[in-house]
Scaffold this motif. Structure first.
Motif, PDB file in Angstrom:
ATOM      1  N   GLY A 171       7.872  -6.738   1.002  1.00  0.00           N
ATOM      2  CA  GLY A 171       7.421  -6.488  -0.155  1.00  0.00           C
ATOM      3  C   GLY A 171       7.021  -4.986  -0.475  1.00  0.00           C
ATOM      4  N   LEU A 172       6.126  -4.587   0.568  1.00  0.00           N
ATOM      5  CA  LEU A 172       5.496  -3.254   0.539  1.00  0.00           C
ATOM      6  C   LEU A 172       6.560  -2.202   0.850  1.00  0.00           C
ATOM      7  CD1 LEU A 172       2.902  -1.931   0.655  1.00  0.00           C
ATOM      8  CD2 LEU A 172       2.757  -1.956   2.884  1.00  0.00           C
ATOM      9  N   VAL A 173       7.541  -2.764   1.689  1.00  0.00           N
ATOM     10  CA  VAL A 173       8.592  -1.640   1.827  1.00  0.00           C
ATOM     11  C   VAL A 173       9.276  -1.457   0.563  1.00  0.00           C
ATOM     12  CG1 VAL A 173      11.015  -1.318   3.047  1.00  0.00           C
ATOM     13  CG2 VAL A 173       8.999  -2.041   4.371  1.00  0.00           C
ATOM     14  N   LEU A 174       9.570  -2.376  -0.301  1.00  0.00           N
ATOM     15  CA  LEU A 174      10.366  -2.424  -1.599  1.00  0.00           C
ATOM     16  C   LEU A 174       9.487  -1.726  -2.414  1.00  0.00           C
ATOM     17  CD1 LEU A 174      11.911  -5.894  -1.745  1.00  0.00           C
ATOM     18  CD2 LEU A 174      13.119  -3.884  -1.226  1.00  0.00           C
ATOM     19  N   LEU A 175       8.278  -1.914  -2.487  1.00  0.00           N
ATOM     20  CA  LEU A 175       7.329  -1.186  -3.309  1.00  0.00           C
ATOM     21  C   LEU A 175       7.456   0.351  -2.960  1.00  0.00           C
ATOM     22  CD1 LEU A 175       4.322  -3.598  -3.615  1.00  0.00           C
ATOM     23  CD2 LEU A 175       5.928  -2.835  -5.350  1.00  0.00           C
ATOM     24  N   MET A 176       7.262   0.607  -1.773  1.00  0.00           N
ATOM     25  CA  MET A 176       7.315   2.008  -1.429  1.00  0.00           C
ATOM     26  C   MET A 176       8.478   2.838  -1.972  1.00  0.00           C
ATOM     27  SD  MET A 176       4.602   3.034  -0.193  1.00  0.00           S
ATOM     28  CE  MET A 176       3.180   1.859  -0.603  1.00  0.00           C
ATOM     29  N   GLY A 177       9.723   1.953  -1.725  1.00  0.00           N
ATOM     30  CA  GLY A 177      10.977   2.601  -2.359  1.00  0.00           C
ATOM     31  C   GLY A 177      10.943   2.612  -3.594  1.00  0.00           C
ATOM     32  N   LEU A 178      10.417   1.883  -4.482  1.00  0.00           N
ATOM     33  CA  LEU A 178      10.337   1.957  -6.150  1.00  0.00           C
ATOM     34  C   LEU A 178       9.327   3.215  -6.218  1.00  0.00           C
ATOM     35  CD1 LEU A 178      10.574   0.917  -8.643  1.00  0.00           C
ATOM     36  CD2 LEU A 178       8.541  -0.518  -8.595  1.00  0.00           C
ATOM     37  N   MET A 179       8.153   3.228  -5.516  1.00  0.00           N
ATOM     38  CA  MET A 179       7.432   4.535  -5.777  1.00  0.00           C
ATOM     39  C   MET A 179       8.274   5.909  -5.435  1.00  0.00           C
ATOM     40  SD  MET A 179       3.948   3.107  -4.078  1.00  0.00           S
ATOM     41  CE  MET A 179       3.207   4.526  -3.955  1.00  0.00           C
ATOM     42  N   VAL A 180       9.010   6.001  -4.639  1.00  0.00           N
ATOM     43  CA  VAL A 180       9.861   6.943  -4.210  1.00  0.00           C
ATOM     44  C   VAL A 180      10.584   7.502  -5.429  1.00  0.00           C
ATOM     45  CG1 VAL A 180      11.298   8.209  -2.769  1.00  0.00           C
ATOM     46  CG2 VAL A 180       9.460   7.040  -1.905  1.00  0.00           C
ATOM     47  N   PHE A 181      11.451   6.268  -5.644  1.00  0.00           N
ATOM     48  CA  PHE A 181      12.332   6.376  -7.204  1.00  0.00           C
ATOM     49  C   PHE A 181      11.737   6.855  -8.418  1.00  0.00           C
ATOM     50  CE2 PHE A 181      14.012   4.346 -10.814  1.00  0.00           C
ATOM     51  CZ  PHE A 181      15.122   4.971 -10.875  1.00  0.00           C
ATOM     52  N   VAL A 182      10.278   6.651  -8.565  1.00  0.00           N
ATOM     53  CA  VAL A 182       9.876   6.745  -9.718  1.00  0.00           C
ATOM     54  C   VAL A 182       9.308   8.098  -9.661  1.00  0.00           C
ATOM     55  CG1 VAL A 182       7.840   6.250 -11.206  1.00  0.00           C
ATOM     56  CG2 VAL A 182       9.146   4.229 -10.283  1.00  0.00           C
ATOM     57  N   MET A 183       8.613   8.476  -8.664  1.00  0.00           N
ATOM     58  CA  MET A 183       8.195   9.976  -8.453  1.00  0.00           C
ATOM     59  C   MET A 183       9.267  10.862  -8.608  1.00  0.00           C
ATOM     60  SD  MET A 183       5.598  11.442  -5.726  1.00  0.00           S
ATOM     61  CE  MET A 183       4.220  10.266  -6.113  1.00  0.00           C
ATOM     62  N   LEU A 202      10.411   4.870 -17.081  1.00  0.00           N
ATOM     63  CA  LEU A 202       9.239   4.489 -16.118  1.00  0.00           C
ATOM     64  C   LEU A 202       8.713   5.946 -15.707  1.00  0.00           C
ATOM     65  CD1 LEU A 202      10.943   1.841 -13.341  1.00  0.00           C
ATOM     66  CD2 LEU A 202       9.393   1.394 -15.292  1.00  0.00           C
ATOM     67  N   SER A 203       7.094   5.693 -15.639  1.00  0.00           N
ATOM     68  CA  SER A 203       6.591   6.831 -15.121  1.00  0.00           C
ATOM     69  C   SER A 203       5.631   6.667 -13.993  1.00  0.00           C
ATOM     70  CB  SER A 203       5.749   7.525 -16.093  1.00  0.00           C
ATOM     71  OG  SER A 203       6.620   8.295 -16.780  1.00  0.00           O
ATOM     72  N   GLY A 204       5.490   7.508 -13.031  1.00  0.00           N
ATOM     73  CA  GLY A 204       4.562   7.208 -11.915  1.00  0.00           C
ATOM     74  C   GLY A 204       3.325   8.301 -12.101  1.00  0.00           C
ATOM     75  N   PRO A 205       2.922   8.684 -11.096  1.00  0.00           N
ATOM     76  CA  PRO A 205       1.605   9.517 -11.065  1.00  0.00           C
ATOM     77  C   PRO A 205       1.839  10.865 -11.684  1.00  0.00           C
ATOM     78  CG  PRO A 205       1.754   8.260  -8.825  1.00  0.00           C
ATOM     79  CD  PRO A 205       2.805   8.089  -9.677  1.00  0.00           C
ATOM     80  N   VAL A 206       3.195  11.508 -11.290  1.00  0.00           N
ATOM     81  CA  VAL A 206       3.511  12.738 -11.822  1.00  0.00           C
ATOM     82  C   VAL A 206       3.790  12.615 -13.343  1.00  0.00           C
ATOM     83  CG1 VAL A 206       5.242  14.504 -11.606  1.00  0.00           C
ATOM     84  CG2 VAL A 206       4.338  13.656  -9.554  1.00  0.00           C
ATOM     85  N   GLY A 207       4.387  11.737 -13.697  1.00  0.00           N
ATOM     86  CA  GLY A 207       4.668  11.535 -15.275  1.00  0.00           C
ATOM     87  C   GLY A 207       3.434  11.200 -15.985  1.00  0.00           C
TER      88      GLY A 207
END
Length: 128
Positions: free
Chosen positions: A107-119, A26-31
């Motif tokens: 759902g938003l809390v889980l999405l934020m957690g996923l975003m932190v993991f991906v980043m 997976l890649s987020g903004p940095v990737g």
């Protein structure tokens, strides 16, 4: 071109759930920025037109990917809101706003957690 990227994004989501793709893939903004830099570096020797075509292709890919992801039936995203609207139509009555809000917040809390993991994963990949 857009249809191809939408189909590819949907297939990638399926591969993720089937375990054919790892979380490290997976890649987020940095990737994404790193990948754009690599694409630019590889294309600049071919000339400005090739660089431009590659950047337009990346923009199409990102737009299609964001669109598909946003329509997933996950609370906190537009697809989650659509799911609630469909449920309201089937039930014939409105879901209490406080309960809907709680679900979207979770759902938003889980999405934020996923975003932190991906980043964090993206930053780790930069240095490894």
């Amino acid at each position: 071109e857009v249809r191809y990227w939408i189909k590819t994004t949907i297939k990638s989501i399926g591969m993720l759930f089937k375990g054919q793709v790892k979380a490290n893939d997976l890649s987020g903004p940095v990737g994404i920025v790193d990948q754009i830099g690599e694409t630019y570096d590889a294309a600049k020797e071919e000339g400005a037109f090739v660089v431009w075509l590659n950047m337009v292709n990346m923009a199409i890919f990102l737009s299609a990917n964001i669109g598909v992801m946003n329509l997933l039936p996950i609370p906190g995203l537009d697809g989650g809101r659509l799911l609630f609207l469909i449920i309201e139509v089937i039930r014939g009555k409105k879901i209490p706003p406080d309960k809907e809000g709680m679900v979207h917040f979770a759902g938003l809390v889980l999405l934020m957690g996923l975003m932190v993991f991906v980043m964090a994963n993206d930053i780790r990949k930069l240095f490894v």
